[in-house]
Design a protein around this motif. Structure first.
Motif, PDB file in Angstrom:
ATOM      1  N   PRO A  49     -12.554  11.614  49.237  1.00  0.00           N
ATOM      2  CA  PRO A  49     -13.395  12.197  50.206  1.00  0.00           C
ATOM      3  C   PRO A  49     -13.869  13.714  49.854  1.00  0.00           C
ATOM      4  O   PRO A  49     -13.227  14.072  49.003  1.00  0.00           O
ATOM      5  N   ASP A  50     -14.875  14.032  50.365  1.00  0.00           N
ATOM      6  CA  ASP A  50     -15.310  15.485  50.314  1.00  0.00           C
ATOM      7  C   ASP A  50     -14.551  16.255  51.399  1.00  0.00           C
ATOM      8  O   ASP A  50     -14.921  16.043  52.558  1.00  0.00           O
ATOM      9  N   ALA A  51     -13.660  17.117  51.063  1.00  0.00           N
ATOM     10  CA  ALA A  51     -12.792  17.865  52.138  1.00  0.00           C
ATOM     11  C   ALA A  51     -13.494  18.671  53.046  1.00  0.00           C
ATOM     12  O   ALA A  51     -13.398  18.867  54.063  1.00  0.00           O
ATOM     13  N   GLU A  52     -14.809  19.080  52.376  1.00  0.00           N
ATOM     14  CA  GLU A  52     -15.627  20.124  53.069  1.00  0.00           C
ATOM     15  C   GLU A  52     -16.546  19.542  54.055  1.00  0.00           C
ATOM     16  O   GLU A  52     -16.788  20.199  55.463  1.00  0.00           O
ATOM     17  N   ARG A  53     -16.839  18.112  53.928  1.00  0.00           N
ATOM     18  CA  ARG A  53     -17.843  17.540  55.026  1.00  0.00           C
ATOM     19  C   ARG A  53     -17.051  16.317  55.641  1.00  0.00           C
ATOM     20  O   ARG A  53     -17.640  15.880  56.415  1.00  0.00           O
ATOM     21  N   THR A  54     -15.843  16.198  55.407  1.00  0.00           N
ATOM     22  CA  THR A  54     -15.095  15.242  56.209  1.00  0.00           C
ATOM     23  C   THR A  54     -14.755  15.633  57.475  1.00  0.00           C
ATOM     24  O   THR A  54     -14.264  16.936  57.460  1.00  0.00           O
ATOM     25  N   ARG A  58     -14.952  11.014  61.079  1.00  0.00           N
ATOM     26  CA  ARG A  58     -16.072  10.694  60.036  1.00  0.00           C
ATOM     27  C   ARG A  58     -15.483  11.023  58.442  1.00  0.00           C
ATOM     28  O   ARG A  58     -15.873  12.363  58.173  1.00  0.00           O
ATOM     29  N   PRO A  59     -15.158  10.277  57.795  1.00  0.00           N
ATOM     30  CA  PRO A  59     -14.739  10.546  56.297  1.00  0.00           C
ATOM     31  C   PRO A  59     -16.160  10.753  55.578  1.00  0.00           C
ATOM     32  O   PRO A  59     -16.824   9.858  55.941  1.00  0.00           O
ATOM     33  N   TRP A  60     -16.251  11.644  54.600  1.00  0.00           N
ATOM     34  CA  TRP A  60     -17.466  11.587  53.764  1.00  0.00           C
ATOM     35  C   TRP A  60     -16.888  11.293  52.300  1.00  0.00           C
ATOM     36  O   TRP A  60     -16.237  12.129  51.878  1.00  0.00           O
ATOM     37  N   HIS A  61     -17.643  10.477  51.624  1.00  0.00           N
ATOM     38  CA  HIS A  61     -17.532  10.204  50.520  1.00  0.00           C
ATOM     39  C   HIS A  61     -18.576  10.312  49.704  1.00  0.00           C
ATOM     40  O   HIS A  61     -19.818  10.063  49.645  1.00  0.00           O
ATOM     41  N   PRO A  62     -18.235  11.236  48.680  1.00  0.00           N
ATOM     42  CA  PRO A  62     -19.566  11.835  47.814  1.00  0.00           C
ATOM     43  C   PRO A  62     -19.884  10.746  46.755  1.00  0.00           C
ATOM     44  O   PRO A  62     -21.115  10.671  46.076  1.00  0.00           O
ATOM     45  N   HIS A  63     -18.864   9.795  46.421  1.00  0.00           N
ATOM     46  CA  HIS A  63     -19.279   8.679  45.282  1.00  0.00           C
ATOM     47  C   HIS A  63     -19.405   9.400  44.074  1.00  0.00           C
ATOM     48  O   HIS A  63     -20.148   8.636  43.135  1.00  0.00           O
ATOM     49  N   GLY A  64     -19.086  10.445  43.856  1.00  0.00           N
ATOM     50  CA  GLY A  64     -19.106  11.370  42.526  1.00  0.00           C
ATOM     51  C   GLY A  64     -18.062  10.867  41.472  1.00  0.00           C
ATOM     52  O   GLY A  64     -18.317  11.125  40.438  1.00  0.00           O
ATOM     53  N   ARG A  65     -17.149  10.202  41.625  1.00  0.00           N
ATOM     54  CA  ARG A  65     -15.930   9.752  40.499  1.00  0.00           C
ATOM     55  C   ARG A  65     -15.483   8.651  40.967  1.00  0.00           C
ATOM     56  O   ARG A  65     -15.510   8.231  42.009  1.00  0.00           O
ATOM     57  N   LEU A  66     -15.082   8.086  39.888  1.00  0.00           N
ATOM     58  CA  LEU A  66     -14.086   6.624  40.273  1.00  0.00           C
ATOM     59  C   LEU A  66     -12.839   6.715  39.927  1.00  0.00           C
ATOM     60  O   LEU A  66     -12.259   7.525  39.157  1.00  0.00           O
ATOM     61  N   ASP A  67     -12.087   6.175  40.834  1.00  0.00           N
ATOM     62  CA  ASP A  67     -10.425   6.464  40.991  1.00  0.00           C
ATOM     63  C   ASP A  67     -10.030   4.986  40.908  1.00  0.00           C
ATOM     64  O   ASP A  67      -9.499   4.490  42.183  1.00  0.00           O
TER      65      ASP A  67
END
Length: 144
Positions: A49-54, A58-67
């Motif tokens: 998640p994006d800690a600042e936007r979550t 409502r969780p906010w996932h930037p989809h910027g990296r793969l885990d």
């Protein structure tokens, strides 16, 4: 929490309304003329998640990296269910939440409404079934 026997999984939570006999009530939405109340979707490898936007709701996932998942290891997964507004009435109707590792589809052989060449069976036009993007070797495991 979610775990898979492979390195990734997709989860699709769906909110439905059932009549007193357990049959689905279908709703007109912006994306489906006969759909569910609300749904969400998330690929587990995109769970960061994006800690600042979550927000708490409502969780906010930037989809910027793969885990990738470690097969068999459970990890937390917060999935946004798109906002909606529905009054469930009369008495005897129930809300149901279905969590699946694939797109939700209403059962049956109805002549489904079509939109943009897609049979909309409760999932609107968004399908997650491209074999190049969803190879069985990665997404064909057992998800718990």
């Amino acid at each position: 929490m979610v775990a898979s026997s492979t390195t990734d999984a997709e989860l699709s939570p769906t909110v439905r309304v059932l009549d007193p006999e357990g049959r689905d009530i279908r709703f007109v939405s912006a994306l489906d003329p006969a759909g569910v109340v609300a749904h969400g979707w998330l690929r587990a490898s995109h769970r960061a998640p994006d800690a600042e936007r979550t927000l708490p709701y409502r969780p906010w996932h930037p989809h910027g990296r793969l885990d990738p998942l470690t097969p068999g290891a459970a990890v937390p997964l917060d999935i946004e269910i798109w906002s909606t507004s529905v009054v469930v009435d009369p008495a005897g109707h129930r809300l149901a939440v279905t969590v699946q590792g694939r797109d939700f589809e209403f059962p049956g052989e109805d002549p489904w409404p079509r939109s943009y060449g897609v049979d909309t069976k409760g999932h609107a036009i968004f399908l997650h079934d491209d074999p190049d993007d969803r190879p069985t070797s990665v997404f064909g495991g057992v998800t718990t």
